[in-house]
Scaffold this motif. Sequence first.
Motif, short mmCIF file in Angstrom:
data_model
loop_
_atom_site.label_atom_id
_atom_site.label_comp_id
_atom_site.label_asym_id
_atom_site.label_seq_id
_atom_site.Cartn_x
_atom_site.Cartn_y
_atom_site.Cartn_z
N ILE A 157 0.39 40.19 -23.58
CA ILE A 157 1.75 40.29 -23.61
C ILE A 157 2.46 41.79 -23.39
CG2 ILE A 157 3.93 40.17 -24.91
CD1 ILE A 157 2.94 37.32 -26.09
N GLU A 158 1.63 42.68 -24.01
CA GLU A 158 2.26 43.97 -24.05
C GLU A 158 2.28 44.58 -22.61
OE1 GLU A 158 2.26 48.05 -23.94
OE2 GLU A 158 0.58 47.26 -23.30
N LYS A 159 1.08 44.09 -21.50
CA LYS A 159 1.15 44.38 -20.31
C LYS A 159 2.01 43.77 -19.56
CE LYS A 159 -2.09 45.97 -16.78
NZ LYS A 159 -3.29 45.21 -16.35
N GLU A 160 1.97 42.24 -19.70
CA GLU A 160 2.73 41.11 -18.92
C GLU A 160 4.37 41.57 -19.10
OE1 GLU A 160 1.20 39.29 -16.78
OE2 GLU A 160 -1.04 39.78 -17.23
N LEU A 161 4.52 41.67 -20.15
CA LEU A 161 5.95 41.60 -20.59
C LEU A 161 6.62 43.18 -20.90
CD1 LEU A 161 6.40 38.28 -22.28
CD2 LEU A 161 6.50 38.50 -19.89
#
Length: 479
Positions: A157-161
């Motif tokens: 999630i850190e990268k995707e969002l």
Amino acid sequence: MLCLTLTGSDVQESLNQYRDHADAVQMVEVRADLLSCVDEQKIVQLVQTIDVPKILTCRRVRDGGRYKGSERSRLQILERLIPLGFSYVDLEDDVKRPELDALAHEHGLKIIRSFHDMEGVPGDLYTRIVKLHKRGDIPKAAVMVRSINDAIMLFKIEKELRDIPEKVIIGMGDYGIPVRILYKRTGSLFTFCSPTGTSAASGHLSPEIMHDLYHSDRVTPETRIYGIIGNPVMHTSSPKIHNPAFERIGLDAIYVPFLVNDVRNFFQLADLLSIQGFSVTVPHKQHVLPYLGKISREVKLIGSCNTVLRYNTLWKGVNTDFYGFLKPIQEELDGQRIRKAVVIGAGGAARAVVWALRNYYCKVVILNRTEATAQKLAQETGSSWGGLQEIDKITGADLIVQTTSAGMPPQEEINPIETYCFDGHEIVYDLVYKPKRTRFLQKAEAAGCKLVYGMDMLVAQGILQFESFTGSTFPDDLR
Ligand code: NAP
């Protein structure tokens, strides 16, 4: 930020909990569903006394809370409490009450728009978070982590969002514990913990653990991550060996327990988090072997690996049980030699023990409940073997090593060689470290034998791991 969920059934108990943990936390969550009586005057007192940001929550049973009344009365409680001085209010994604949102904004509260999945990680997790964010609020996902793959989804999630700077990501359950400890690596604004001895949700750790042991709030993108994999693994004492030592040598590093069901997926997670090295415990000491590009001589001999290190673009496997086992007996021996040793058990730990003893040309007899396993290990190592009943025929042993899991819960009442009479001259070593004094060791002590404890080996092999991980000497005062 670390947020303490107040679990007291009244305001006074909640205040005491905050006072006990104030140094470790930066926020609190007031859970109206945990209070036996929602008294506005007392809640004002609570809110005014606690000088860090406060979240107001009233959680329904289906979302993991304890509120059993009607939805109407739950929202009325929130309506009454919103004006009392909170910084945030947690409203579930299905609550569509614009007047409640307006009231929160009028009183300066930010809305945390949450959804809970007590069964697993939904396939549309990312889209759901984006949708919640589009409503102009802080999205929060609290989901049950059931595997390493689920944990991977949360850490991605850190990268995707990344475009959503304020979000809260919670991984529930034992598989979710690394997600809680490394919450900053999911991009989560904060994570929750419960006062010592209580638990507001599955997987909540105490502030002492989150703050004093792991320093979770200090994790940055540069922090080097180490850990231990196993199943089960939450009972492990290894974080208490490594984390204080990292701190003492001034290394920005953290050592985290990972419950692992599938080793292959863990290697993917290790790449995602740039894990630098990890310890391996039951049942994965053999499972990691196919993923290692390089192995030490000891791993080759023993056929199992308890330490994995990043080595250029490969993973390298070493086995610190081999030398970790010998270290405490060398201290007991004071220069004398062991000529004859009896090893009880023939599992993974016994393999390291037998090879280490054979490396010193010691004669070894392996006795195991399943004789065929003892025979196999004996044939590989040039030892003798037998069933456990053979113990009564043993004479002249300098060392008896107990390597089975008998003696540790749930088998704490079992001494695998109950009938054996120690003559008092043997060194008696039990690899089981919890409890420290097993039934087997108690009997040996009563006969006057010198004892070596499993904890000594655990610490010795942990120190060797620390030195392989960091290239630094383990701090003397923590030994
Ligand atoms: P493992 O590979 O599963 O082997 C278990 C061994 O215990 C087998 O020989 C098994 O006999 C025997 N066993 C289990 N229950 C028994 C019983 N009731 N009576 C007699 N024998 C029994 O496990 P492991 O990796 O070798 O670990 C064994 C123990 O060593 C664990 O308690 C572990 O925590 C401890 N350990 C400690 C350290 C340390 O640093 N102190 C390091 C490694 C391991 P069968 O073959 O008949 O099933």
